[in-house]
Write a protein that holds these residues in place. Structure first.
Motif, short mmCIF file in Angstrom:
data_model
loop_
_atom_site.label_atom_id
_atom_site.label_comp_id
_atom_site.label_asym_id
_atom_site.label_seq_id
_atom_site.Cartn_x
_atom_site.Cartn_y
_atom_site.Cartn_z
N ALA A 69 -14.75 -18.32 -6.62
CA ALA A 69 -15.99 -18.55 -7.36
C ALA A 69 -16.51 -19.97 -7.18
N GLY A 70 -15.75 -20.79 -6.45
CA GLY A 70 -16.18 -22.15 -6.16
C GLY A 70 -15.79 -23.17 -7.21
N LEU A 71 -14.89 -22.78 -8.12
CA LEU A 71 -14.43 -23.71 -9.15
C LEU A 71 -13.17 -24.43 -8.68
N PRO A 72 -12.95 -25.66 -9.12
CA PRO A 72 -11.80 -26.44 -8.65
C PRO A 72 -10.49 -25.97 -9.27
N VAL A 73 -9.46 -25.80 -8.46
CA VAL A 73 -8.12 -25.44 -8.93
C VAL A 73 -7.10 -26.32 -8.21
N ALA A 74 -5.93 -26.45 -8.80
CA ALA A 74 -4.84 -27.18 -8.14
C ALA A 74 -4.37 -26.41 -6.92
N PRO A 75 -3.85 -27.08 -5.90
CA PRO A 75 -3.31 -26.38 -4.73
C PRO A 75 -2.22 -25.40 -5.15
N PHE A 76 -2.24 -24.19 -4.56
CA PHE A 76 -1.27 -23.18 -4.94
C PHE A 76 -0.94 -22.29 -3.74
N ALA A 77 0.16 -21.55 -3.89
CA ALA A 77 0.55 -20.55 -2.89
C ALA A 77 0.99 -19.30 -3.63
N LEU A 121 -4.53 -12.89 -9.07
CA LEU A 121 -5.95 -12.51 -9.09
C LEU A 121 -6.79 -13.59 -9.75
N GLU A 122 -6.25 -14.16 -10.82
CA GLU A 122 -6.97 -15.21 -11.55
C GLU A 122 -7.21 -16.44 -10.68
N LYS A 123 -6.15 -16.94 -10.05
CA LYS A 123 -6.29 -18.13 -9.20
C LYS A 123 -7.25 -17.87 -8.04
N GLN A 124 -7.10 -16.72 -7.43
CA GLN A 124 -7.97 -16.41 -6.29
C GLN A 124 -9.42 -16.24 -6.73
N PHE A 125 -9.64 -15.62 -7.88
CA PHE A 125 -11.00 -15.43 -8.38
C PHE A 125 -11.65 -16.78 -8.67
N VAL A 126 -10.93 -17.65 -9.34
CA VAL A 126 -11.48 -18.97 -9.69
C VAL A 126 -11.79 -19.75 -8.42
N ARG A 127 -10.87 -19.75 -7.49
CA ARG A 127 -11.08 -20.46 -6.21
C ARG A 127 -12.28 -19.89 -5.47
#
Length: 374
Positions: free
Chosen positions: A114-122, A106-112
Motif C-alpha cells: 500500500a506504500g506505507l513504511p514498514v521495518a525490514p522483514f522476511a 498478509l498484514e506486512k505485505q499489505f502495508v508494504r
C-alpha cells in the motif's frame, strides 16, 4: 441506518466486547454476544449470551436471525463465521479486512504494497528461509504469523542460530522475521471509518510496554505536531486502502525520527481506553455508530489523560488496595469483571485526567506505584 432498539451482535466476550455492550445499551440498542466462556465479561451484561464456539452452526443461525448488524472484538474470529453472517446481515469490519489483520504475513505485505513504511522483514515458511547473519536483519524479532498477542508468539533473536532455535520452538509455523530497530517512541492511532468512507481519527497516543504487554498510554502523545499529523494521515491511508468499515487501530514505531507501521487491529484497542473518560465520543460508541450507520461522533479530547493497565499479577497477595487508587479524585478506575486473576491477564485499567499532560502522567505514576504495578 439501523436505529434503536435493534439487536446488535458481538463476536467475542472480553473487555472490548463488554464496553461495546455498554455503549450500545446507552444508545438504546440490545446486544447478543457469542462467546464460548460462560463467565465472559461481555456475555454477563448482554441481553443474550450465546455460550458456544465461534463456528457453532446453531448459534450462528440464531445470530443471523435476530441481529441486524454484527461486529467483533478480536481479530481471530474464523473468516468463515464472518462470511456466513455477511450473507444475510451487515457485518463490519469485513471478513477480508479481518483476514489481513489476523495474519502477520498478509498484514506486512499489505502495508508494504500500500506504500506505507514498514521495518525490514522476511517471511519464514521453512528453516531454509531464515536469513544469514550478514543479511542486515539481525538483531530481529521472530513473530508467529497467527494468534500472537501481548508479546506471546514472539522471540528476540540476535543471529541466525537464535532465529532457527526460536522457529523450532514455535513449531516451525509460518513467521515474520522483523528487524529490531532502535526506537524513539511507540505510538498508535485509533480511527473510525463509516460505510460512506468518512473517517474520524482520535488523538495520537504514546505507548510503553512491559513484558510485551501495553503498560501505559499517554494522550496526547509527547511527539511533534508534524509526526502526529503524519501518523493520522498514514492510518487514514491504510483504512482507505482496506476499504475498512468500523474502528481500526494502527500501531507505529518511531525510529530515527521516522514513522513505521508496526501492526493494526480491526477493532477498538487497549491504547484507546483513555477515550472512555477523556473524549467527547469514546472508541466503543464510535464502533456502534460505524456498525449501525449513525454519523460518526466527535473524537475531540477534552482532558489530558494517561491510561495504565491493571494485570492479574497484583492479586498475588489478595485483593489490591483499591482505596489508594480511588483516593485520587481525578482517577477513573475500570475493572472488567473477569472471574479469575492470572499473571499477565488484563483485569482492568485506570485513567488519570488533568488539564495538562504532565499532571496526568505524574498522578498515574503515583497510583501505579501504590497499586504495586510493575
Amino acid at each position: 441506518m439501523i436505529l434503536p432498539p435493534a439487536m446488535l451482535g458481538m463476536l467475542g466476550g472480553g473487555q472490548l466486547g463488554r464496553y461495546f455492550v455498554i455503549a450500545a445499551h446507552e444508545l438504546g440498542y440490545k446486544v447478543t454476544v457469542l462467546d464460548p466462556d460462560a463467565n465472559s465479561p461481555a456475555g454477563r451484561i448482554a441481553d443474550v449470551h450465546l455460550c458456544s464456539a465461534y463456528d457453532d452452526a446453531a448459534a450462528l443461525a440464531s445470530m443471523a436471525e435476530t441481529c441486524a448488524a454484527i461486529t467483533t472484538e478480536f481479530e481471530n474470529v474464523p473468516a468463515a463465521t464472518l462470511d456466513f453472517l455477511a450473507q444475510t446481515r451487515t457485518v463490519r469490519p469485513s471478513a477480508s479486512a479481518v483476514a489481513i489483520a489476523q495474519h502477520r504475513v498478509l498484514e506486512k505485505q499489505f502495508v508494504r504494497d500500500a506504500g506505507l513504511p514498514v521495518a525490514p522483514f522476511a517471511v519464514i515458511n521453512t528453516a531454509q528461509d531464515l536469513p544469514a547473519d550478514d543479511s542486515g536483519l539481525y538483531p530481529a524479532i521472530l513473530k508467529v504469523a497467527r494468534f500472537g498477542y501481548d508479546g506471546k508468539g514472539q522471540a528476540r533473536v540476535a543471529d541466525a542460530a537464535a532465529a532457527a532455535a526460536a522457529f523450532e520452538q514455535f513449531g516451525m509455523q509460518t513467521c515474520v522475521l522483523e528487524n529490531m530497530l532502535s526506537l524513539d517512541a511507540e505510538v498508535s492511532v485509533v480511527l473510525a471509518r463509516d460505510a460512506d468512507g468518512h473517517i474520524v481519527t482520535f488523538p495520537v497516543v504514546e505507548n510503553s510496554h512491559l513484558n510485551g504487554i501495553l503498560d501505559v498510554s499517554i494522550a496526547p502523545a509527547r511527539i511533534s505536531d508534524v509526526l502526529k499529523a503524519k501518523a493520522q494521515a498514514l492510518a487514514t491511508q491504510l483504512a482507505q486502502k482496506l476499504a475498512y468499515e468500523g474502528v481500526l487501530a494502527v500501531e507505529f514505531f518511531i525510529s530515527e525520527g521516522k514513522l513505521l507501521v508496526n501492526e493494526m487491529a480491526p477493532r477498538p484497542h487497549n491504547s484507546g481506553h483513555y477515550t472512555i473518560d477523556a473524549c467527547v465520543t469514546n472508541q466503543f460508541e464510535q464502533q456502534v455508530r460505524a456498525l449501525t450507520g449513525l454519523p460518526l461522533g466527535d473524537a475531540r479530547q477534552h482532558s489530558a489523560a494517561v491510561m495504565v493497565n491493571i494485570l492479574g499479577d497484583i492479586w498475588q497477595d489478595g485483593e489490591p488496595a483499591w482505596s489508594k487508587a480511588t483516593a485520587h479524585t481525578a482517577l477513573k478506575l475500570h475493572l472488567y469483571g473477569k472471574h479469575e486473576a492470572r499473571p499477565g491477564r488484563k483485569m482492568g485499567h485506570f485513567t488519570t485526567l488533568a488539564a495538562d499532560r504532565d499532571s496526568a502522567h505524574n498522578q498515574a505514576l503515583i497510583a501505579r506505584s501504590e497499586l504495586g504495578i510493575g
